[in-house]
Design a protein around this motif. Structure first.
Motif, PDB file in Angstrom:
ATOM      1  N   MET A   1     -15.650  -1.085 -88.826  1.00  0.00           N
ATOM      2  CA  MET A   1     -15.490  -1.046 -87.393  1.00  0.00           C
ATOM      3  C   MET A   1     -14.972  -2.409 -86.924  1.00  0.00           C
ATOM      4  SD  MET A   1     -18.360  -0.052 -84.665  1.00  0.00           S
ATOM      5  CE  MET A   1     -18.463  -0.979 -83.190  1.00  0.00           C
ATOM      6  N   GLN A   2     -14.046  -2.365 -85.997  1.00  0.00           N
ATOM      7  CA  GLN A   2     -13.442  -3.586 -85.467  1.00  0.00           C
ATOM      8  C   GLN A   2     -14.095  -3.934 -84.132  1.00  0.00           C
ATOM      9  OE1 GLN A   2      -9.251  -3.221 -84.968  1.00  0.00           O
ATOM     10  NE2 GLN A   2      -8.989  -5.287 -84.227  1.00  0.00           N
ATOM     11  N   ALA A   3     -14.373  -5.208 -83.931  1.00  0.00           N
ATOM     12  CA  ALA A   3     -14.955  -5.656 -82.660  1.00  0.00           C
ATOM     13  C   ALA A   3     -13.936  -5.512 -81.533  1.00  0.00           C
ATOM     14  CB  ALA A   3     -15.390  -7.116 -82.785  1.00  0.00           C
ATOM     15  N   PRO A   4     -14.413  -5.242 -80.302  1.00  0.00           N
ATOM     16  CA  PRO A   4     -13.480  -5.130 -79.173  1.00  0.00           C
ATOM     17  C   PRO A   4     -12.722  -6.432 -78.944  1.00  0.00           C
ATOM     18  CG  PRO A   4     -15.658  -4.333 -78.574  1.00  0.00           C
ATOM     19  CD  PRO A   4     -15.781  -4.972 -79.918  1.00  0.00           C
ATOM     20  N   ASN A   5     -11.474  -6.316 -78.528  1.00  0.00           N
ATOM     21  CA  ASN A   5     -10.699  -7.523 -78.242  1.00  0.00           C
ATOM     22  C   ASN A   5     -10.968  -7.999 -76.813  1.00  0.00           C
ATOM     23  OD1 ASN A   5      -9.207  -5.617 -76.858  1.00  0.00           O
ATOM     24  ND2 ASN A   5      -7.558  -5.575 -78.324  1.00  0.00           N
ATOM     25  N   ILE A   6     -10.393  -9.117 -76.451  1.00  0.00           N
ATOM     26  CA  ILE A   6     -10.725  -9.781 -75.187  1.00  0.00           C
ATOM     27  C   ILE A   6     -10.508  -8.895 -73.953  1.00  0.00           C
ATOM     28  CG2 ILE A   6     -10.114 -11.718 -73.674  1.00  0.00           C
ATOM     29  CD1 ILE A   6      -9.782 -13.389 -76.234  1.00  0.00           C
ATOM     30  N   PRO A   7      -9.376  -8.181 -73.801  1.00  0.00           N
ATOM     31  CA  PRO A   7      -9.240  -7.351 -72.594  1.00  0.00           C
ATOM     32  C   PRO A   7     -10.342  -6.295 -72.471  1.00  0.00           C
ATOM     33  CG  PRO A   7      -7.121  -7.587 -73.655  1.00  0.00           C
ATOM     34  CD  PRO A   7      -8.138  -8.174 -74.593  1.00  0.00           C
ATOM     35  N   LEU A   8     -10.778  -5.752 -73.588  1.00  0.00           N
ATOM     36  CA  LEU A   8     -11.843  -4.749 -73.523  1.00  0.00           C
ATOM     37  C   LEU A   8     -13.172  -5.403 -73.134  1.00  0.00           C
ATOM     38  CD1 LEU A   8     -12.431  -1.803 -73.773  1.00  0.00           C
ATOM     39  CD2 LEU A   8     -12.817  -2.109 -76.211  1.00  0.00           C
ATOM     40  N   TRP A   9     -13.441  -6.601 -73.646  1.00  0.00           N
ATOM     41  CA  TRP A   9     -14.646  -7.328 -73.237  1.00  0.00           C
ATOM     42  C   TRP A   9     -14.620  -7.623 -71.736  1.00  0.00           C
ATOM     43  CZ3 TRP A   9     -19.025  -7.200 -75.409  1.00  0.00           C
ATOM     44  CH2 TRP A   9     -19.154  -7.189 -76.792  1.00  0.00           C
ATOM     45  N   VAL A  10     -13.462  -8.036 -71.221  1.00  0.00           N
ATOM     46  CA  VAL A  10     -13.348  -8.325 -69.777  1.00  0.00           C
ATOM     47  C   VAL A  10     -13.653  -7.070 -68.969  1.00  0.00           C
ATOM     48  CG1 VAL A  10     -11.747  -8.987 -67.936  1.00  0.00           C
ATOM     49  CG2 VAL A  10     -11.756 -10.239 -70.101  1.00  0.00           C
ATOM     50  N   PHE A  11     -13.099  -5.936 -69.387  1.00  0.00           N
ATOM     51  CA  PHE A  11     -13.368  -4.664 -68.712  1.00  0.00           C
ATOM     52  C   PHE A  11     -14.858  -4.336 -68.742  1.00  0.00           C
ATOM     53  CE2 PHE A  11     -14.226  -0.130 -69.411  1.00  0.00           C
ATOM     54  CZ  PHE A  11     -13.943   0.349 -68.136  1.00  0.00           C
ATOM     55  N   LEU A  12     -15.482  -4.474 -69.909  1.00  0.00           N
ATOM     56  CA  LEU A  12     -16.904  -4.144 -70.047  1.00  0.00           C
ATOM     57  C   LEU A  12     -17.781  -5.052 -69.179  1.00  0.00           C
ATOM     58  CD1 LEU A  12     -17.038  -3.486 -73.888  1.00  0.00           C
ATOM     59  CD2 LEU A  12     -17.149  -1.785 -72.054  1.00  0.00           C
ATOM     60  N   VAL A  13     -17.477  -6.335 -69.149  1.00  0.00           N
ATOM     61  CA  VAL A  13     -18.269  -7.270 -68.334  1.00  0.00           C
ATOM     62  C   VAL A  13     -18.076  -6.976 -66.847  1.00  0.00           C
ATOM     63  CG1 VAL A  13     -18.488  -9.697 -67.665  1.00  0.00           C
ATOM     64  CG2 VAL A  13     -18.361  -9.078 -70.084  1.00  0.00           C
ATOM     65  N   ALA A  14     -16.837  -6.749 -66.431  1.00  0.00           N
ATOM     66  CA  ALA A  14     -16.577  -6.442 -65.015  1.00  0.00           C
ATOM     67  C   ALA A  14     -17.283  -5.155 -64.606  1.00  0.00           C
ATOM     68  CB  ALA A  14     -15.074  -6.339 -64.763  1.00  0.00           C
ATOM     69  N   THR A  15     -17.253  -4.162 -65.460  1.00  0.00           N
ATOM     70  CA  THR A  15     -17.915  -2.890 -65.157  1.00  0.00           C
ATOM     71  C   THR A  15     -19.428  -3.065 -65.097  1.00  0.00           C
ATOM     72  OG1 THR A  15     -16.110  -1.661 -66.171  1.00  0.00           O
ATOM     73  CG2 THR A  15     -18.203  -0.510 -65.931  1.00  0.00           C
ATOM     74  N   ALA A  16     -19.987  -3.828 -66.032  1.00  0.00           N
ATOM     75  CA  ALA A  16     -21.430  -4.062 -66.035  1.00  0.00           C
ATOM     76  C   ALA A  16     -21.866  -4.793 -64.767  1.00  0.00           C
ATOM     77  CB  ALA A  16     -21.829  -4.856 -67.278  1.00  0.00           C
ATOM     78  N   ILE A  17     -21.108  -5.783 -64.359  1.00  0.00           N
ATOM     79  CA  ILE A  17     -21.438  -6.515 -63.135  1.00  0.00           C
ATOM     80  C   ILE A  17     -21.399  -5.588 -61.934  1.00  0.00           C
ATOM     81  CG2 ILE A  17     -20.643  -8.316 -61.544  1.00  0.00           C
ATOM     82  CD1 ILE A  17     -19.764  -9.902 -64.046  1.00  0.00           C
ATOM     83  N   ARG A  18     -20.371  -4.750 -61.878  1.00  0.00           N
ATOM     84  CA  ARG A  18     -20.270  -3.810 -60.745  1.00  0.00           C
ATOM     85  C   ARG A  18     -21.432  -2.832 -60.734  1.00  0.00           C
ATOM     86  NH1 ARG A  18     -15.730  -2.377 -57.417  1.00  0.00           N
ATOM     87  NH2 ARG A  18     -17.099  -0.623 -57.237  1.00  0.00           N
ATOM     88  N   LEU A  19     -21.844  -2.348 -61.903  1.00  0.00           N
ATOM     89  CA  LEU A  19     -22.936  -1.371 -61.965  1.00  0.00           C
ATOM     90  C   LEU A  19     -24.287  -1.992 -61.635  1.00  0.00           C
ATOM     91  CD1 LEU A  19     -21.911   0.672 -65.125  1.00  0.00           C
ATOM     92  CD2 LEU A  19     -21.843   1.426 -62.746  1.00  0.00           C
ATOM     93  N   VAL A  34      -9.778  -6.575 -61.643  1.00  0.00           N
ATOM     94  CA  VAL A  34      -9.839  -7.263 -62.934  1.00  0.00           C
ATOM     95  C   VAL A  34     -10.180  -6.270 -64.052  1.00  0.00           C
ATOM     96  CG1 VAL A  34     -11.180  -8.939 -64.285  1.00  0.00           C
ATOM     97  CG2 VAL A  34     -10.323  -9.550 -62.030  1.00  0.00           C
ATOM     98  N   GLY A  35     -11.157  -5.419 -63.810  1.00  0.00           N
ATOM     99  CA  GLY A  35     -11.538  -4.426 -64.810  1.00  0.00           C
ATOM    100  C   GLY A  35     -10.414  -3.448 -65.122  1.00  0.00           C
ATOM    101  N   SER A  36      -9.756  -2.959 -64.093  1.00  0.00           N
ATOM    102  CA  SER A  36      -8.680  -1.990 -64.293  1.00  0.00           C
ATOM    103  C   SER A  36      -7.474  -2.607 -64.999  1.00  0.00           C
ATOM    104  CB  SER A  36      -8.237  -1.405 -62.948  1.00  0.00           C
ATOM    105  OG  SER A  36      -9.292  -0.688 -62.364  1.00  0.00           O
ATOM    106  N   VAL A  37      -7.095  -3.795 -64.580  1.00  0.00           N
ATOM    107  CA  VAL A  37      -5.954  -4.460 -65.210  1.00  0.00           C
ATOM    108  C   VAL A  37      -6.246  -4.765 -66.670  1.00  0.00           C
ATOM    109  CG1 VAL A  37      -4.598  -6.597 -65.203  1.00  0.00           C
ATOM    110  CG2 VAL A  37      -4.976  -5.354 -63.081  1.00  0.00           C
TER     111      VAL A  37
END
Length: 74
Positions: A1-19, A34-37
């Motif tokens: 399994m490959q770790a998520p790359n930086i854009p996916l981490w940014v999306f996950l963090v932005a989504t977690a903050i929003r939730l 930021v999450g969508s982009v």
């Protein structure tokens, strides 16, 4: 399994903050943008340089879902 790359981490963090924090106004909007982009960037990266056909297809599906979501809100 490959770790998520930086854009996916940014999306996950932005989504977690929003939730968790549920920010309103310009902060909420900025987190959404930021999450969508970053998710679109991740999808395009996977389509162009995915390590396997599955990851390239996953990028295509995610990009399609994001675009349909944008179009349906407009």
């Amino acid at each position: 399994m490959q770790a998520p790359n930086i854009p996916l981490w940014v999306f996950l963090v932005a989504t977690a903050i929003r939730l968790v924090l549920r920010p309103h106004g310009s902060v909420g909007t900025a987190l959404s943008v930021v999450g969508s982009v970053s998710l679109v960037g991740w999808a395009l990266w996977e389509i162009a340089r995915g390590d396997s056909p599955f990851r390239r297809a996953l990028g295509g599906v995610v990009l399609l879902v994001v675009v349909v979501g944008f179009v349906s809100r407009a």
